[in-house]
Design an enzyme around this catalytic site. Structure first.
Site, PDB file in Angstrom:
ATOM      1  N   LYS A  51       0.850  -1.205   0.000  1.00 48.99           N
ATOM      2  CA  LYS A  51       0.000   0.000   0.000  1.00 48.99           C
ATOM      3  C   LYS A  51       0.877   1.244   0.000  1.00 48.99           C
ATOM      4  O   LYS A  51       0.586   2.232  -0.690  1.00 48.99           O
ATOM      5  CB  LYS A  51      -0.926  -0.014   1.241  1.00 48.99           C
ATOM      6  CG  LYS A  51      -2.006  -1.088   1.163  1.00 48.99           C
ATOM      7  CD  LYS A  51      -2.783  -1.252   2.474  1.00 48.99           C
ATOM      8  CE  LYS A  51      -3.707  -2.467   2.372  1.00 48.99           C
ATOM      9  NZ  LYS A  51      -4.513  -2.691   3.574  1.00 48.99           N
ATOM     10  N   GLN A  95      -3.998  -1.334   9.761  1.00 47.43           N
ATOM     11  CA  GLN A  95      -3.980  -2.678   9.172  1.00 47.43           C
ATOM     12  C   GLN A  95      -4.517  -3.698  10.174  1.00 47.43           C
ATOM     13  O   GLN A  95      -4.129  -3.715  11.340  1.00 47.43           O
ATOM     14  CB  GLN A  95      -2.538  -3.042   8.746  1.00 47.43           C
ATOM     15  CG  GLN A  95      -2.414  -4.349   7.989  1.00 47.43           C
ATOM     16  CD  GLN A  95      -3.142  -4.367   6.645  1.00 47.43           C
ATOM     17  OE1 GLN A  95      -3.281  -3.346   5.976  1.00 47.43           O
ATOM     18  NE2 GLN A  95      -3.625  -5.530   6.247  1.00 47.43           N
ATOM     19  N   ASP A 118     -10.854   2.772   4.649  1.00 43.36           N
ATOM     20  CA  ASP A 118     -11.201   1.355   4.481  1.00 43.36           C
ATOM     21  C   ASP A 118     -12.702   1.127   4.405  1.00 43.36           C
ATOM     22  O   ASP A 118     -13.144   0.052   4.007  1.00 43.36           O
ATOM     23  CB  ASP A 118     -10.692   0.564   5.699  1.00 43.36           C
ATOM     24  CG  ASP A 118      -9.332  -0.071   5.458  1.00 43.36           C
ATOM     25  OD1 ASP A 118      -9.068  -0.484   4.323  1.00 43.36           O
ATOM     26  OD2 ASP A 118      -8.551  -0.151   6.425  1.00 43.36           O
TER      27      ASP A 118
END
Ligand code: GUN
Length: 292
Positions: A51, A95, A118
């Site tokens: 990412k 994460q 997200d």
């Protein structure tokens, strides 16, 4: 026939890179994504590194924060609180999974929904299910983009989703319903799973279970999207939930692992970051207008 998420992801990245140039002219700065990794889980390290590289490659400002596995929930909440209030932080990604001593839902709930790149915050989940504007999780968004890119009709088709998680199974089912597919939502404990997967025009597998889907569980000509990322214990190679060698012979189209859904998850993260940036800039402008 393969569906190369990698190829489409490269197209999306080119579009985002061009957009960033224009945004810099308009707003005087580039989108800023903050990536938070807690602990040393090898898979998470790899995902965050990917990412980071993608976000850098399109000209974003990217901050990568690697916290020790011993970080307390309180300290992580304090960090997120600080980033929520920072005017130049547009998008925050923590994460998952987090170490066991940290309450994952509490952390997700603490992220400002406008910076929740997200789309995991309950407010964004509610927006998706109520058809309001919000951030859509990256993997489901990437899957729909791939189907559209390949000209695969969704309207009127029977989609079978294997996996009921918040990250893929549930949101992708909703996106498919919104496109007028009929959706059967199953999971790895569904009895006689094959009797359902064999009915699928579009089969989406996100169960995290290596070797779950065999060739005889697929309708000839079906579109097979494999979201699983597992490591084969014998070969050490990455593989999906679908037994590729068996299923590619039966499927009309199939995504490989690696190189299928994974690159599109990262590409859609870039698009969500741009949306967070524009949202943040507009909110900052409005709030400064109100203080005048
Ligand atoms: N872990 C597995 N997939 C994801 C994802 O899309 N976002 C985050 N933050 N963590 C994950």
């Amino acid at each position: 026939m393969l569906i190369s998420g990698k190829e489409l992801a490269n197209e999306v990245k080119d579009q985002v890179r061009e957009r960033v140039e224009k945004l810099k002219e308009t707003y005087g700065r580039e989108p800023h994504l903050v990536l938070i990794l807690v602990g040393d889980d090898p898979a998470s390290r790899t995902y965050v590194a990917g990412k980071y590289n993608d976000a850098n490659s399109v000209g974003f400002r990217v901050t990568r924060l690697h916290l020790s596995a011993a970080t307390t929930e309180k300290d992580l909440l304090a960090l997120i609180d600080r980033l929520n209030g920072d005017l130049t932080t547009d998008a925050i990604l923590v994460q998952l999974p987090l170490p066991d001593h940290i309450n994952e839902q509490k952390i997700i709930n603490s992220i400002n929904p406008h910076k929740d790149v997200d789309g995991f915050h309950p407010e964004n989940i509610a927006a998706l299910w109520q058809r309001r504007e919000g951030y859509v999780p990256c993997t489901p968004r990437g899957i729909i983009r791939m189907l559209d890119w390949k000209g695969i009709e969704i309207d009127g088709k029977h989609a079978v989703v294997v996996g009921r998680g918040n990250i893929v199974g549930l949101p992708v089912s909703k996106l498919l319903l919104d496109r007028n597919a009929t959706v059967t939502l199953t999971h790895s404990r569904t009895p006689d799973l094959g009797s359902l997967t064999r009915q699928a025009d579009i089969l989406i597998v996100a169960a995290g279970s290596i070797g779950l889907i065999h060739g005889d569980m697929i309708k000839p000509g079906a579109i097979v999207i494999d979201v699983g990322i597992n490591r084969n214990p014998e070969t050490g190679k990455l593989c999906g939930d679908v037994i590729f060698e068996e299923c590619e012979k039966v499927a009309g189209m199939i995504t490989p692992v690696p190189g299928g859904v994974g690159p599109m998850t990262k590409a859609c993260l870039l698009e969500n970051t741009v949306e967070c940036f524009i949202d943040n800039e507009n909110r900052n402008r409005n709030s400064s207008m109100m203080t005048i």
